[in-house]
Write a protein that holds these residues in place. Structure first.
Motif, PDB file in Angstrom:
ATOM      1  N   ARG A  13       4.139 -15.326  -2.397  1.00 49.82           N
ATOM      2  CA  ARG A  13       4.430 -14.110  -1.646  1.00 49.82           C
ATOM      3  C   ARG A  13       5.792 -13.545  -2.042  1.00 49.82           C
ATOM      4  O   ARG A  13       6.791 -14.249  -2.059  1.00 49.82           O
ATOM      5  CB  ARG A  13       4.374 -14.397  -0.161  1.00 49.82           C
ATOM      6  CG  ARG A  13       4.723 -13.216   0.738  1.00 49.82           C
ATOM      7  CD  ARG A  13       4.236 -13.426   2.150  1.00 49.82           C
ATOM      8  NE  ARG A  13       2.770 -13.418   2.200  1.00 49.82           N
ATOM      9  CZ  ARG A  13       2.079 -13.480   3.337  1.00 49.82           C
ATOM     10  NH1 ARG A  13       2.712 -13.584   4.501  1.00 49.82           N
ATOM     11  NH2 ARG A  13       0.771 -13.445   3.319  1.00 49.82           N
ATOM     12  N   THR A  15       8.636 -10.817  -1.012  1.00 49.02           N
ATOM     13  CA  THR A  15       9.149  -9.978   0.067  1.00 49.02           C
ATOM     14  C   THR A  15       9.782  -8.735  -0.544  1.00 49.02           C
ATOM     15  O   THR A  15      10.661  -8.819  -1.402  1.00 49.02           O
ATOM     16  CB  THR A  15      10.184 -10.745   0.900  1.00 49.02           C
ATOM     17  OG1 THR A  15       9.531 -11.869   1.518  1.00 49.02           O
ATOM     18  CG2 THR A  15      10.754  -9.862   1.991  1.00 49.02           C
ATOM     19  N   ASP A  20       5.645  -7.639   2.749  1.00 46.92           N
ATOM     20  CA  ASP A  20       5.336  -8.760   1.864  1.00 46.92           C
ATOM     21  C   ASP A  20       4.064  -8.482   1.066  1.00 46.92           C
ATOM     22  O   ASP A  20       3.125  -7.835   1.547  1.00 46.92           O
ATOM     23  CB  ASP A  20       5.152 -10.041   2.668  1.00 46.92           C
ATOM     24  CG  ASP A  20       6.446 -10.510   3.320  1.00 46.92           C
ATOM     25  OD1 ASP A  20       7.515  -9.986   2.936  1.00 46.92           O
ATOM     26  OD2 ASP A  20       6.389 -11.377   4.201  1.00 46.92           O
ATOM     27  N   VAL A  21       4.067  -8.991  -0.185  1.00 45.56           N
ATOM     28  CA  VAL A  21       2.882  -8.856  -1.027  1.00 45.56           C
ATOM     29  C   VAL A  21       2.541 -10.210  -1.629  1.00 45.56           C
ATOM     30  O   VAL A  21       3.421 -10.923  -2.103  1.00 45.56           O
ATOM     31  CB  VAL A  21       3.097  -7.870  -2.190  1.00 45.56           C
ATOM     32  CG1 VAL A  21       2.118  -6.751  -2.151  1.00 45.56           C
ATOM     33  CG2 VAL A  21       4.480  -7.342  -2.243  1.00 45.56           C
ATOM     34  N   ASP A  22       1.261 -10.558  -1.600  1.00 49.95           N
ATOM     35  CA  ASP A  22       0.774 -11.790  -2.219  1.00 49.95           C
ATOM     36  C   ASP A  22       0.369 -11.472  -3.653  1.00 49.95           C
ATOM     37  O   ASP A  22      -0.456 -10.580  -3.895  1.00 49.95           O
ATOM     38  CB  ASP A  22      -0.420 -12.346  -1.437  1.00 49.95           C
ATOM     39  CG  ASP A  22      -0.033 -12.787  -0.036  1.00 49.95           C
ATOM     40  OD1 ASP A  22       1.120 -13.215   0.140  1.00 49.95           O
ATOM     41  OD2 ASP A  22      -0.873 -12.696   0.880  1.00 49.95           O
ATOM     42  N   ASN A  97      -4.118  -7.851  -7.113  1.00 54.08           N
ATOM     43  CA  ASN A  97      -2.950  -7.809  -6.229  1.00 54.08           C
ATOM     44  C   ASN A  97      -2.953  -6.563  -5.351  1.00 54.08           C
ATOM     45  O   ASN A  97      -2.543  -6.614  -4.191  1.00 54.08           O
ATOM     46  CB  ASN A  97      -1.664  -7.890  -7.062  1.00 54.08           C
ATOM     47  CG  ASN A  97      -1.470  -9.262  -7.686  1.00 54.08           C
ATOM     48  OD1 ASN A  97      -1.875 -10.280  -7.121  1.00 54.08           O
ATOM     49  ND2 ASN A  97      -0.872  -9.306  -8.869  1.00 54.08           N
ATOM     50  N   ARG A 101      -3.348  -6.256  -0.987  1.00 55.74           N
ATOM     51  CA  ARG A 101      -2.179  -5.666  -0.342  1.00 55.74           C
ATOM     52  C   ARG A 101      -2.493  -5.308   1.108  1.00 55.74           C
ATOM     53  O   ARG A 101      -3.488  -4.653   1.387  1.00 55.74           O
ATOM     54  CB  ARG A 101      -1.763  -4.406  -1.116  1.00 55.74           C
ATOM     55  CG  ARG A 101      -0.565  -3.630  -0.522  1.00 55.74           C
ATOM     56  CD  ARG A 101       0.706  -4.438  -0.651  1.00 55.74           C
ATOM     57  NE  ARG A 101       1.903  -3.614  -0.546  1.00 55.74           N
ATOM     58  CZ  ARG A 101       2.725  -3.609   0.517  1.00 55.74           C
ATOM     59  NH1 ARG A 101       2.432  -4.335   1.584  1.00 55.74           N
ATOM     60  NH2 ARG A 101       3.819  -2.885   0.512  1.00 55.74           N
ATOM     61  N   ASP A 102      -1.646  -5.733   2.036  1.00 53.42           N
ATOM     62  CA  ASP A 102      -1.826  -5.404   3.447  1.00 53.42           C
ATOM     63  C   ASP A 102      -1.552  -3.922   3.672  1.00 53.42           C
ATOM     64  O   ASP A 102      -0.481  -3.413   3.322  1.00 53.42           O
ATOM     65  CB  ASP A 102      -0.875  -6.234   4.321  1.00 53.42           C
ATOM     66  CG  ASP A 102      -1.278  -7.698   4.369  1.00 53.42           C
ATOM     67  OD1 ASP A 102      -2.473  -7.970   4.185  1.00 53.42           O
ATOM     68  OD2 ASP A 102      -0.406  -8.554   4.577  1.00 53.42           O
TER      69      ASP A 102
END
Length: 410
Positions: A13, A15, A20-22, A97, A101-102
């Motif tokens: 993850r 920040t 935050d992105v995984d 990715n 993404r949230d």
């Protein structure tokens, strides 16, 4: 719980100022300790947030290696970036990715647009973010191609690790875009700031580039090679490929031949001229490379009756099992700045699956890389075809009914 039932490990993850992105590389491998971002990515993202750079206009990101920049920026309000990349596997990572993404809708970052280095660039760019590539030629080509879309207010920022940014890098920005300066280094990363000067005359884009081959390499002697920017050894034939061309199988009678990791296509074109009836597949993960291979082949094919296909992709993924007679391969031993045998291992495993029983994989590589051990592990055999003080050429034969040995180990 057995090993196959274990859940996949969580993606590392990052920040960012916009959440935050995984992030993972492609293909995702839990054993891979290399992250999908580095300090150059985080430095740029931090600067964009702290400087208040407007991101709601036409934002273009060039060379985003695994999608870290694109996935982060899609979290900024109103930002739908265009992501330009030469790498197929980099784009696949970016797609994955972006998908995880949230977002408020839970639908992933669907607003980003993905282009290749061979696509027509956008007509207007308000913010241009450049991940400085290893290849100075690729940077030159991309700056030339993107310059017409810039205007006086365009924000142009490059980013890279200190070891990737040289005086020659800054000179290119200065010559093609306009006055250029750099930031202080932070965690061994640096930013490049360039101000568009529309009065500049940067000259013509010198890419693609052609050159004549030497007279001691068989059927390609004296012929022309075409290289798009960023393809290995754009100015002259490298010594490993020259050695390979001097020892390729002659009139193999193969019905289907693959130039795996084709680069500028000289190996596959040589095979095409040696076996004029064979079907040749040129494949590489670089869009620039496949464009080069197609141009090199077109320049030299003459009236050969055999078919040629050109494919950008992940090696031989998607090629039917047991459908190929001969695979020719000069595998890379690095990914960006990381030295690794992961790509070679993947190529060898794919070749084993794609070859028919009795089909052959021919490989050239530096002596110290120990490819003969990997080939024996996969194929159960490896034969030395030729060697010199620096290189070896190896042949491995797909055994009847065999399965790859130890394909999960490296």
């Amino acid at each position: 719980m057995n090993r196959t039932d274990q859940p996949a490990p969580a993606a590392p993850r990052l920040t960012t100022p916009w959440g935050d992105v995984d992030l993972t590389r492609f293909p995702a491998d839990p054993r891979d300790e290399l992250r999908a971002w580095d300090a150059a990515d985080t430095y740029l993202l931090k600067h964009l947030a702290e400087s208040g750079t407007g991101l709601s206009g036409a934002v273009v990101v060039v060379g985003d290696r695994w999608g870290a920049l694109g996935a982060a920026l899609t979290g900024a309000e109103g930002c739908s970036p265009t992501l330009i990349s030469d790498s197929y596997v980099g784009q696949r990572a970016t797609e994955e990715n972006l998908a995880r993404r949230d977002t408020p809708s839970g639908a992933g970052a669907t607003g980003a647009r993905l282009l290749t280095t061979q696509d027509t660039p956008p007509d207007r760019i308000d913010v241009l973010l450049v991940r400085v590539p290893k290849s100075l030629a690729l940077l030159e080509d991309q700056l030339h191609r993107l310059r017409p879309a810039l205007h006086e207010g365009t924000v142009v920022i490059g980013t890279g690790m200190v070891k990737e940014i040289h005086t020659s890098t800054l000179n290119l920005f200065d010559r093609i875009i306009g006055p250029t300066r750099t930031s202080l280094a932070e965690k061994k990363a640096r930013l490049v700031f360039s101000t568009p000067d529309l009065s500049l005359s940067p000259g013509r884009n010198p890419w693609p580039h052609s050159y004549r081959l030497p007279d001691d390499i068989g059927v390609l002697a004296g012929r022309t090679v075409v290289n798009h920017a960023g393809v290995f050894c754009a100015e002259r034939l490298d010594i490993g490929t020259r050695f390979f061309l001097q020892h390729l199988p002659r009139a193999s009678g193969a019905a289907r031949i693959v130039d795996l990791g084709c680069g500028n296509g000289v190996v596959g074109t040589s095979a095409a001229l040696t076996d004029p009836d064979a079907e040749i597949l040129f494949t590489d993960e670089s869009h620039q490379a496949v464009a080069s291979a197609e141009a090199t082949y077109a320049e030299n094919r003459g009236d050969r009756p055999g078919k040629a296909d050109f494919r950008v992709g992940d090696g031989l993924a998607g090629v039917p099992d047991a459908s190929v007679d001969l695979v020719l391969n000069n595998p890379p031993f690095h990914t960006h700045q990381a030295t690794t045998d992961a790509t070679a291992w993947r190529m060898f495993s794919q070749a084993h699956a794609a070859l028919r029983p009795g089909g052959e994989l021919w490989v050239v590589g530096n002596r110290h890389l120990g490819y003969h051990l990997k080939l024996r592990r996969l194929f159960g055999n490896s034969e030395l075809v030729a060697s010199d003080p620096k290189f070896v050429i190896l042949k491995a034969v797909r055994q009847d009914g065999s399965r790859a040995r130890g394909a999960r180990r490296r």
